[in-house]
Design a protein around this motif. Structure first.
Motif, PDB file in Angstrom:
ATOM      1  N   SER A 130     -12.935   7.005 -10.502  1.00 45.88           N
ATOM      2  CA  SER A 130     -11.605   7.419 -10.058  1.00 45.88           C
ATOM      3  C   SER A 130     -11.690   8.237  -8.775  1.00 45.88           C
ATOM      4  O   SER A 130     -10.966   7.998  -7.803  1.00 45.88           O
ATOM      5  N   GLN A 131     -12.600   9.194  -8.769  1.00 49.08           N
ATOM      6  CA  GLN A 131     -12.764  10.028  -7.576  1.00 49.08           C
ATOM      7  C   GLN A 131     -13.338   9.218  -6.414  1.00 49.08           C
ATOM      8  O   GLN A 131     -12.975   9.446  -5.254  1.00 49.08           O
ATOM      9  N   LEU A 132     -14.208   8.266  -6.720  1.00 49.40           N
ATOM     10  CA  LEU A 132     -14.749   7.395  -5.670  1.00 49.40           C
ATOM     11  C   LEU A 132     -13.636   6.605  -4.991  1.00 49.40           C
ATOM     12  O   LEU A 132     -13.619   6.458  -3.766  1.00 49.40           O
ATOM     13  N   ALA A 133     -12.701   6.097  -5.784  1.00 47.99           N
ATOM     14  CA  ALA A 133     -11.596   5.320  -5.224  1.00 47.99           C
ATOM     15  C   ALA A 133     -10.735   6.175  -4.305  1.00 47.99           C
ATOM     16  O   ALA A 133     -10.335   5.736  -3.221  1.00 47.99           O
ATOM     17  N   ASN A 134     -10.451   7.409  -4.717  1.00 45.55           N
ATOM     18  CA  ASN A 134      -9.662   8.305  -3.870  1.00 45.55           C
ATOM     19  C   ASN A 134     -10.414   8.678  -2.598  1.00 45.55           C
ATOM     20  O   ASN A 134      -9.818   8.769  -1.521  1.00 45.55           O
ATOM     21  N   ALA A 135     -11.717   8.898  -2.718  1.00 46.07           N
ATOM     22  CA  ALA A 135     -12.516   9.226  -1.537  1.00 46.07           C
ATOM     23  C   ALA A 135     -12.520   8.059  -0.551  1.00 46.07           C
ATOM     24  O   ALA A 135     -12.471   8.261   0.671  1.00 46.07           O
ATOM     25  N   ALA A 136     -12.571   6.824  -1.064  1.00 47.96           N
ATOM     26  CA  ALA A 136     -12.528   5.647  -0.188  1.00 47.96           C
ATOM     27  C   ALA A 136     -11.206   5.598   0.576  1.00 47.96           C
ATOM     28  O   ALA A 136     -11.176   5.266   1.762  1.00 47.96           O
ATOM     29  N   TYR A 137     -10.105   5.929  -0.096  1.00 46.01           N
ATOM     30  CA  TYR A 137      -8.798   5.971   0.578  1.00 46.01           C
ATOM     31  C   TYR A 137      -8.817   6.989   1.713  1.00 46.01           C
ATOM     32  O   TYR A 137      -8.395   6.701   2.840  1.00 46.01           O
ATOM     33  N   ASN A 138      -9.273   8.202   1.418  1.00 49.03           N
ATOM     34  CA  ASN A 138      -9.263   9.260   2.426  1.00 49.03           C
ATOM     35  C   ASN A 138     -10.103   8.876   3.647  1.00 49.03           C
ATOM     36  O   ASN A 138      -9.699   9.096   4.790  1.00 49.03           O
ATOM     37  N   LEU A 139     -11.273   8.305   3.381  1.00 52.48           N
ATOM     38  CA  LEU A 139     -12.132   7.911   4.492  1.00 52.48           C
ATOM     39  C   LEU A 139     -11.529   6.758   5.285  1.00 52.48           C
ATOM     40  O   LEU A 139     -11.622   6.732   6.514  1.00 52.48           O
ATOM     41  N   ALA A 140     -10.911   5.819   4.592  1.00 59.08           N
ATOM     42  CA  ALA A 140     -10.284   4.691   5.294  1.00 59.08           C
ATOM     43  C   ALA A 140      -9.166   5.175   6.199  1.00 59.08           C
ATOM     44  O   ALA A 140      -8.933   4.621   7.284  1.00 59.08           O
ATOM     45  N   PHE A 141      -8.455   6.203   5.763  1.00 59.53           N
ATOM     46  CA  PHE A 141      -7.393   6.766   6.596  1.00 59.53           C
ATOM     47  C   PHE A 141      -7.967   7.394   7.864  1.00 59.53           C
ATOM     48  O   PHE A 141      -7.397   7.267   8.952  1.00 59.53           O
ATOM     49  N   LEU A 142      -9.105   8.062   7.739  1.00 62.48           N
ATOM     50  CA  LEU A 142      -9.638   8.848   8.849  1.00 62.48           C
ATOM     51  C   LEU A 142     -10.553   8.058   9.777  1.00 62.48           C
ATOM     52  O   LEU A 142     -10.730   8.433  10.932  1.00 62.48           O
TER      53      LEU A 142
END
Length: 219
Positions: A130-142
């Motif tokens: 779950s946390q990995l998926a959220n981290a992927a979102y944040n990195l994709a945004f940046l």
């Protein structure tokens, strides 16, 4: 509530931490801050380092919400030191994620990226999908450009579908559509938005504070 906690005796602090999280999740930030300050005092008295680290982490997140970024960073760095000593990967990942939000709020996009990459590594070590998926979102945004963000979005989508997180799946599809729009591929972008509308668009949860497609997710 906070006054009665502060006047009590240290014991099992997990229920108190959970109550503080409930206040935080209801956006009762002033009450949550007083609550975690009391939990922090009790944790120090009882020499419960795990609870102390969690109290620092939550105080940092509350200060992030209030856009008090230097104070947030100070709390989060204290939490990070405690979790690092304990080799607590999930805790370190959460703190790095929160520090990424702090850096983003202070206008340091590159530092934010570094923090989110650190959070990704810690969540990998912890095995928290779950946390990995959220981290992927944040990195994709940046991440700048197209290829690297899309790699991260694909990974996030795979994880979000694996764990059944449909709101995050929708956010990732929107972010992918944004990237397609940026490079002028309007037809493909429209397909992503339609896929979201038909597949998960009706199942989005109400957004948390600042939980917008146009910003990294809050810690």
């Amino acid at each position: 509530m906070a006054a009665s906690i502060c006047s009590g005796q240290p014991g099992d602090l997990k229920p108190l931490l959970e109550e503080g999280v409930r206040l935080y999740s209801r956006n009762e930030m002033d009450a949550a801050r007083k609550h975690f300050e009391c939990v922090l005092a009790l944790a120090r008295e009882a020499k419960q380092k795990g609870a102390e680290g969690e109290a620092h982490r939550m105080l940092g997140q509350i200060l992030n919400f209030k856009a008090q970024y230097p104070a947030a960073r100070a709390e989060l760095e204290q939490a990070l030191a405690i979790f690092r000593d304990a080799s607590y990967h999930l805790g370190m990942g959460r703190v790095h994620q929160a520090l990424g939000y702090t850096a983003w709020g202070m206008g340091d996009r590159e530092q934010a990226r570094e923090c989110y990459y650190r959070s990704l590594a810690e969540f990998e070590a912890a095995g928290d999908l779950s946390q990995l998926a959220n981290a992927a979102y944040n990195l994709a945004f940046l991440e700048p450009g197209y290829e690297e963000p899309v790699k991260l979005i694909r990974r996030g989508l795979e994880l979000a579908r694996q764990i059944g997180n449909q709101p995050l799946e929708g956010d990732l599809l929107h972010l992918w559509a944004d990237r397609d729009f940026d490079k002028g591929d309007f037809a493909t972008a429209a397909e992503k938005l339609e896929q979201d509308r038909l597949g998960v668009g009706q199942k989005h949860a109400p957004p948390a504070f600042c939980d917008l497609v146009s910003t990294p997710k809050p810690p």
